[in-house]
Design a protein around this motif. Sequence first.
Motif, short mmCIF file in Angstrom:
data_model
loop_
_atom_site.label_atom_id
_atom_site.label_comp_id
_atom_site.label_asym_id
_atom_site.label_seq_id
_atom_site.Cartn_x
_atom_site.Cartn_y
_atom_site.Cartn_z
N GLN A 55 0.80 -1.33 -0.03
CA GLN A 55 -0.21 -0.24 -0.18
C GLN A 55 0.63 0.91 0.05
O GLN A 55 0.60 1.91 -1.02
CB GLN A 55 -0.46 -0.27 1.21
CG GLN A 55 -1.93 1.06 1.55
CD GLN A 55 -2.89 1.44 -0.07
OE1 GLN A 55 -3.04 -0.11 -0.51
NE2 GLN A 55 -3.49 2.70 -0.26
N ALA A 56 2.06 0.88 0.88
CA ALA A 56 3.08 2.50 0.55
C ALA A 56 3.55 2.79 -0.58
O ALA A 56 3.20 3.45 -1.03
CB ALA A 56 3.55 2.31 2.00
N ILE A 57 3.94 1.62 -1.15
CA ILE A 57 4.08 1.93 -2.93
C ILE A 57 3.64 2.05 -3.74
O ILE A 57 4.06 3.16 -4.58
CB ILE A 57 5.05 0.28 -3.19
CG1 ILE A 57 5.90 -0.53 -2.78
CG2 ILE A 57 5.70 0.49 -4.86
CD1 ILE A 57 6.17 -1.78 -2.78
N LEU A 58 2.30 2.10 -3.44
CA LEU A 58 0.59 2.91 -3.99
C LEU A 58 0.87 3.99 -4.09
O LEU A 58 1.00 5.12 -4.98
CB LEU A 58 -0.40 1.33 -4.30
CG LEU A 58 -0.33 -0.33 -5.00
CD1 LEU A 58 -1.41 -0.55 -4.32
CD2 LEU A 58 -0.08 0.05 -6.59
N VAL A 59 0.43 4.25 -2.61
CA VAL A 59 0.80 5.72 -2.04
C VAL A 59 1.77 6.69 -2.56
O VAL A 59 1.33 7.92 -3.16
CB VAL A 59 0.53 5.95 -0.51
CG1 VAL A 59 0.22 7.24 0.21
CG2 VAL A 59 -1.20 5.35 -0.60
N ASN A 60 3.16 5.67 -2.54
CA ASN A 60 4.16 7.22 -2.61
C ASN A 60 4.33 6.49 -4.45
O ASN A 60 5.73 6.85 -4.77
CB ASN A 60 5.19 6.56 -2.04
CG ASN A 60 4.72 7.27 -0.57
OD1 ASN A 60 5.00 8.03 -0.70
ND2 ASN A 60 4.72 5.77 0.34
N LYS A 61 3.36 6.25 -5.18
CA LYS A 61 3.81 5.93 -6.46
C LYS A 61 4.61 6.98 -7.51
O LYS A 61 5.83 7.01 -7.76
CB LYS A 61 2.86 5.13 -7.46
CG LYS A 61 3.11 4.69 -9.22
CD LYS A 61 2.49 4.17 -9.38
CE LYS A 61 1.26 5.34 -9.57
NZ LYS A 61 -0.84 4.41 -10.21
N GLN A 62 3.43 8.05 -7.20
CA GLN A 62 4.50 9.21 -8.32
C GLN A 62 5.78 9.66 -7.27
O GLN A 62 6.22 10.31 -8.46
CB GLN A 62 2.86 10.63 -8.58
CG GLN A 62 3.36 10.88 -9.59
CD GLN A 62 3.49 10.54 -10.44
OE1 GLN A 62 2.81 10.25 -10.84
NE2 GLN A 62 5.03 11.32 -11.28
N ASP A 63 5.72 10.20 -6.40
CA ASP A 63 7.19 10.37 -5.69
C ASP A 63 8.28 9.47 -5.70
O ASP A 63 8.68 10.05 -6.23
CB ASP A 63 7.28 10.98 -4.71
CG ASP A 63 5.78 11.07 -3.69
OD1 ASP A 63 5.42 12.59 -4.49
OD2 ASP A 63 5.25 11.40 -2.57
N LEU A 64 8.13 8.01 -6.14
CA LEU A 64 8.88 7.38 -6.97
C LEU A 64 9.35 7.75 -7.87
O LEU A 64 10.66 7.33 -8.33
CB LEU A 64 8.39 5.58 -6.54
CG LEU A 64 8.41 5.47 -5.29
CD1 LEU A 64 8.24 3.86 -4.82
CD2 LEU A 64 10.10 5.27 -4.84
N LEU A 65 8.37 7.81 -8.69
CA LEU A 65 8.38 8.45 -10.22
C LEU A 65 9.44 9.10 -10.41
O LEU A 65 10.72 9.10 -11.49
CB LEU A 65 7.29 7.77 -11.00
CG LEU A 65 6.38 6.54 -10.96
CD1 LEU A 65 5.25 7.27 -11.54
CD2 LEU A 65 7.54 5.25 -11.93
N ASN A 66 8.72 10.53 -10.14
CA ASN A 66 9.79 11.59 -10.28
C ASN A 66 11.38 11.29 -9.41
O ASN A 66 11.56 12.49 -10.21
CB ASN A 66 9.24 12.45 -9.31
CG ASN A 66 7.89 12.85 -9.90
OD1 ASN A 66 6.91 12.09 -11.17
ND2 ASN A 66 6.74 13.81 -8.82
N ALA A 67 11.18 11.16 -8.14
CA ALA A 67 12.46 10.88 -8.03
C ALA A 67 13.89 10.12 -9.00
O ALA A 67 14.86 10.12 -8.79
CB ALA A 67 12.94 10.15 -6.49
N LEU A 68 12.83 8.85 -9.34
CA LEU A 68 13.71 8.06 -10.65
C LEU A 68 14.31 8.98 -11.56
O LEU A 68 15.21 9.39 -11.95
CB LEU A 68 13.36 6.90 -10.94
CG LEU A 68 13.37 5.56 -9.92
CD1 LEU A 68 11.74 4.97 -10.20
CD2 LEU A 68 14.01 4.91 -9.84
#
Length: 485
Positions: A55-68
């Motif tokens: 659930q945490a990965i899904l919630v933070n998905k966009q932040d992870l994409l932007n950070a990558l």
Amino acid sequence: MSNAEQIPDSVIAESLVATAKTQMVSLFDRQKMAFDKDRFPSYEQRVRELKQLKQAILVNKQDLLNALEMDFGYRSHDESMLGDIFSSISSVDYTLKHLQRWMKPQKRAVGIVFQPAHAKVVYQPKGVVGIIAPWNYPVFLTIGPLVAALAAGNRAMIKMSEYTPNTNAVLVKLLAGIFDSSKVGVTLGEAEVAQAFSGLPFDHLLFTGSTEVGRHVMRAAAENLVPVTLELGGKSPVIIDDKIPLGEAVKRFIYGKTMNAGQTCVSPDYVYCPKSRVNELVAAIRLRHESMYPSLDGFSKRTRIINRRQHSRLVGYLEQAKSLGAEVIPLGEVPTDHDECYMPLTLIIGSDRTMTVMQEEIFGPILPIIGYDDLSQVIDSINANSRPLGLYIQSFDKHFQNTVLNNTHAGGVCINDAAFHVVVDDLPFGGTGDSGLGSYHGVEGFRTFSHAKSVFSRGRLFFADMLFPPYGTRLHQWFYRFFVR
């Protein structure tokens, strides 16, 4: 403070490293103490943790994409979705589906000589697991091992790569929102911190990275007899037969090469092609590449090399190969750009083993093509070098497939595909020889981070003492006559 009184940068750096090491040891001690109080987490607890992680990965998905994207200078969000987000979620889902069965003690057979008795294997958490994650897929190669460690009931310390600071920041926040640091903790820092991390007395240590660094990690772990899983790399070949349509063959392996600009441990490293088909193969790769990455897009939509150091390394490979007589063919109309850390897919024709590009893992968008006359030459060449992490057969001929399978070694094999065996959750992933030690993913991941404890139990009836001393009785003679033959 005057300039003369300013603290030198080197002193500041040493102080930061010392502080990081102290914090790391303190974190390790807290995790060991916490594990001692909870040595066998319940199935329900493990499931709850895995669901929270998903659930945490899904919630933070966009932040992870932007950070990558920031860490790479540019990285396609689609490549990040497939290579980092989807693969991480898939790993959690697969583990949740099968964990209850994995945790059940396995019954084992007991021979007639030892009856009456029962035997079973209990999969017990090892304790505190160390995970050293690389920069090329910093989410998946952090979350994947963590999923296996948590599923097995362990606590985990993670050392993230200093090359991906933005992604690290998101992951640190994500994990801290779910777990107390005594359960999952993160260590940040450069090479000196990583070296100290690998020297901690973990109950298991998993490292993903280069073969060269893997040797140092294993050496450090050996001081404390820490069992290791090493996910390394190597030169993964593609072998094309003389019958498969080349457009079809290219379609099957090219994405494995171009994804993440070739910065993938299982990326096809070079291609064996029948000599008479090499020119046709070059044309087929060029055609497919242009359809996937139209030149009009420019490099604004192309994944970059992670930093200038890595870009310079790749440029050096090309320059040396060209100086030694190889033909270098960059694809597309967008040239390499050192400032932007961009390099197009570049083919090399006429390379040989004297060139660095054929000695070192490429880990970038360079693809040597080697013509061959006979399959036995290919097999001998592969076997004469370090065992690769992946091997990719492009052929619909069963005899060709089996000849390669039975006469070569590799960590994993794809037939009429490349690299995607890594995300098949039910397959173990790991190398052999210089490409790695041990495996994980799926049930193999659960077992890697578990101790398979043998349990042999007897009830009230006990006949084994009939074979105890004094020796030489008729029973001993009868036993040897019937069971030692």
